[in-house]
Write an enzyme that holds these catalytic residues in place. Sequence first.
Site, PDB file in Angstrom:
ATOM      1  N   SER A 145       0.874  -1.186   0.000  1.00 18.65           N
ATOM      2  CA  SER A 145       0.000   0.000   0.000  1.00 18.65           C
ATOM      3  C   SER A 145       0.905   1.229   0.000  1.00 18.65           C
ATOM      4  O   SER A 145       2.073   1.146   0.409  1.00 18.65           O
ATOM      5  CB  SER A 145      -0.849  -0.009   1.279  1.00 18.65           C
ATOM      6  OG  SER A 145      -1.335   1.285   1.564  1.00 18.65           O
ATOM      7  N   TYR A 158      -2.011  -1.330  10.402  1.00 17.98           N
ATOM      8  CA  TYR A 158      -2.030  -1.489   8.936  1.00 17.98           C
ATOM      9  C   TYR A 158      -0.730  -0.956   8.326  1.00 17.98           C
ATOM     10  O   TYR A 158      -0.078  -1.637   7.521  1.00 17.98           O
ATOM     11  CB  TYR A 158      -3.237  -0.730   8.373  1.00 17.98           C
ATOM     12  CG  TYR A 158      -3.425  -0.881   6.878  1.00 17.98           C
ATOM     13  CD1 TYR A 158      -4.042  -2.001   6.342  1.00 17.98           C
ATOM     14  CD2 TYR A 158      -3.005   0.119   5.997  1.00 17.98           C
ATOM     15  CE1 TYR A 158      -4.238  -2.137   4.968  1.00 17.98           C
ATOM     16  CE2 TYR A 158      -3.198   0.001   4.629  1.00 17.98           C
ATOM     17  CZ  TYR A 158      -3.815  -1.135   4.119  1.00 17.98           C
ATOM     18  OH  TYR A 158      -4.003  -1.257   2.767  1.00 17.98           O
TER      19      TYR A 158
HETATM   20  P1  NAI Z   1     -11.288  -6.167  -0.192  1.00 16.01           P
HETATM   21  O1  NAI Z   1     -11.792  -6.050   1.200  1.00 16.01           O
HETATM   22  O2  NAI Z   1     -12.245  -6.044  -1.312  1.00 16.01           O
HETATM   23  O3  NAI Z   1     -10.503  -7.522  -0.419  1.00 16.01           O
HETATM   24  C1  NAI Z   1      -9.739  -8.146   0.554  1.00 16.01           C
HETATM   25  C2  NAI Z   1      -9.985  -9.620   0.433  1.00 16.01           C
HETATM   26  O4  NAI Z   1      -9.156 -10.309   1.367  1.00 16.01           O
HETATM   27  C3  NAI Z   1     -11.441  -9.996   0.760  1.00 16.01           C
HETATM   28  O5  NAI Z   1     -11.920 -10.848  -0.244  1.00 16.01           O
HETATM   29  C4  NAI Z   1     -11.327 -10.735   2.093  1.00 16.01           C
HETATM   30  O6  NAI Z   1     -12.288 -11.741   2.261  1.00 16.01           O
HETATM   31  C5  NAI Z   1      -9.939 -11.324   1.970  1.00 16.01           C
HETATM   32  N1  NAI Z   1      -9.383 -11.674   3.266  1.00 16.01           N
HETATM   33  C6  NAI Z   1      -9.386 -10.932   4.398  1.00 16.01           C
HETATM   34  N2  NAI Z   1      -8.779 -11.616   5.392  1.00 16.01           N
HETATM   35  C7  NAI Z   1      -8.388 -12.808   4.861  1.00 16.01           C
HETATM   36  C8  NAI Z   1      -7.741 -13.941   5.381  1.00 16.01           C
HETATM   37  N3  NAI Z   1      -7.347 -13.990   6.654  1.00 16.01           N
HETATM   38  N4  NAI Z   1      -7.512 -14.985   4.553  1.00 16.01           N
HETATM   39  C9  NAI Z   1      -7.907 -14.959   3.259  1.00 16.01           C
HETATM   40  N5  NAI Z   1      -8.539 -13.912   2.720  1.00 16.01           N
HETATM   41  C10 NAI Z   1      -8.781 -12.849   3.509  1.00 16.01           C
HETATM   42  O7  NAI Z   1     -10.142  -5.059  -0.304  1.00 16.01           O
HETATM   43  P2  NAI Z   1      -9.113  -4.736  -1.460  1.00 16.01           P
HETATM   44  O8  NAI Z   1      -9.084  -3.294  -1.605  1.00 16.01           O
HETATM   45  O9  NAI Z   1      -9.366  -5.564  -2.646  1.00 16.01           O
HETATM   46  O10 NAI Z   1      -7.740  -5.176  -0.775  1.00 16.01           O
HETATM   47  C11 NAI Z   1      -6.827  -6.089  -1.351  1.00 16.01           C
HETATM   48  C12 NAI Z   1      -5.432  -5.744  -0.874  1.00 16.01           C
HETATM   49  O11 NAI Z   1      -5.067  -4.470  -1.401  1.00 16.01           O
HETATM   50  C13 NAI Z   1      -5.270  -5.640   0.629  1.00 16.01           C
HETATM   51  O12 NAI Z   1      -4.040  -6.209   1.008  1.00 16.01           O
HETATM   52  C14 NAI Z   1      -5.264  -4.141   0.872  1.00 16.01           C
HETATM   53  O13 NAI Z   1      -4.555  -3.783   2.032  1.00 16.01           O
HETATM   54  C15 NAI Z   1      -4.552  -3.670  -0.377  1.00 16.01           C
HETATM   55  N6  NAI Z   1      -4.762  -2.271  -0.689  1.00 16.01           N
HETATM   56  C16 NAI Z   1      -5.991  -1.799  -1.067  1.00 16.01           C
HETATM   57  C17 NAI Z   1      -6.157  -0.459  -1.357  1.00 16.01           C
HETATM   58  C18 NAI Z   1      -7.465   0.115  -1.774  1.00 16.01           C
HETATM   59  O14 NAI Z   1      -7.588   1.359  -1.822  1.00 16.01           O
HETATM   60  N7  NAI Z   1      -8.473  -0.683  -2.081  1.00 16.01           N
HETATM   61  C19 NAI Z   1      -5.048   0.478  -1.269  1.00 16.01           C
HETATM   62  C20 NAI Z   1      -3.788  -0.124  -0.882  1.00 16.01           C
HETATM   63  C21 NAI Z   1      -3.680  -1.441  -0.610  1.00 16.01           C
END
Ligand code: NAI
Length: 261
Positions: A145, A158
Amino acid sequence: MYPSLKGKVVAVTGASSGLGKAIAQRFAAEGAKVVVNYLTEDDKPDLVIEEIKANGGEASKIQGDVSQEHDVKRIVQFAVETYGTLDVMVNNAGIQAEIPTEELTLESWNKVIQTNLTGAFLGSREAVRHMLDHNIKGSIINMSSVHQQIPWPHFAHYAASKGGIKLLTETLALEYASSGIRVNNIAPGAIDTPINAEKFADPEAKKDVIDLIPMGYIGKPEEIAACVVWLASSEASYVTGITLYADGGMTKYPSFQAGKG
Ligand code: NAI
């Protein structure tokens, strides 16, 4: 399109929503065989699989909690049992929660660190073990991130997890470069996914975020998926240990725009 990805076996953690879903869909469109990891059936992983298959792609789902060693082993084993190997591991799963640090419990701290940082470690280690054992010149991509660089009050756990991912990535890149295993990191800015849904539902909060982005808009998941497939492809064959910032310029001191300062 990246022809080198055709037929490759790719595992994506947290692939039932947001960035992980877009990444899984893009790899499938490139002709890769995709393992879609999800945490619970509430995440509706079948929808991702159905969409991929409807577009002529190949994908299979596996439940697993990336913070649990046994589960991460199962995810990699599943890829090998289902598709014969593992060429690309995308450690994408992550969580965040706004909590002022004086109120941050050890339990909340541990949950974020174990999911975001330990999850990336376990996914990387299991992938590396398979790649070394089978002499695979594979690719590991971690989802960090902008907060590996930008401090973020109320999100100390985080930011610490993402800072940890940066040096985990760089260290593994160095450790396995001579084996031909590339390890890279992506640092998205603000992207339109469920993790931000509540915040972006409030127009004022959304505008506050957009004001921090020199390019003037919230990124789309597909714009991150495009970075991931490039890093995994042979077009990035000489690239290891980097952080690819995909943030619309957020880390470039937006307050200095237009000659200010
Ligand atoms: P999201 O909430 O849509 O997706 C995250 C996914 O990870 C979800 O499907 C959730 O069920 C899964 N998850 C959570 N804990 C888990 C576990 N213990 N085991 C397996 N799966 C698990 O959010 P997003 O935005 O798609 O996030 C994806 C990655 O991108 C994360 O690492 C987040 O920190 C990173 N990120 C996102 C940003 C954004 O603005 N959306 C910005 C910077 C980084």
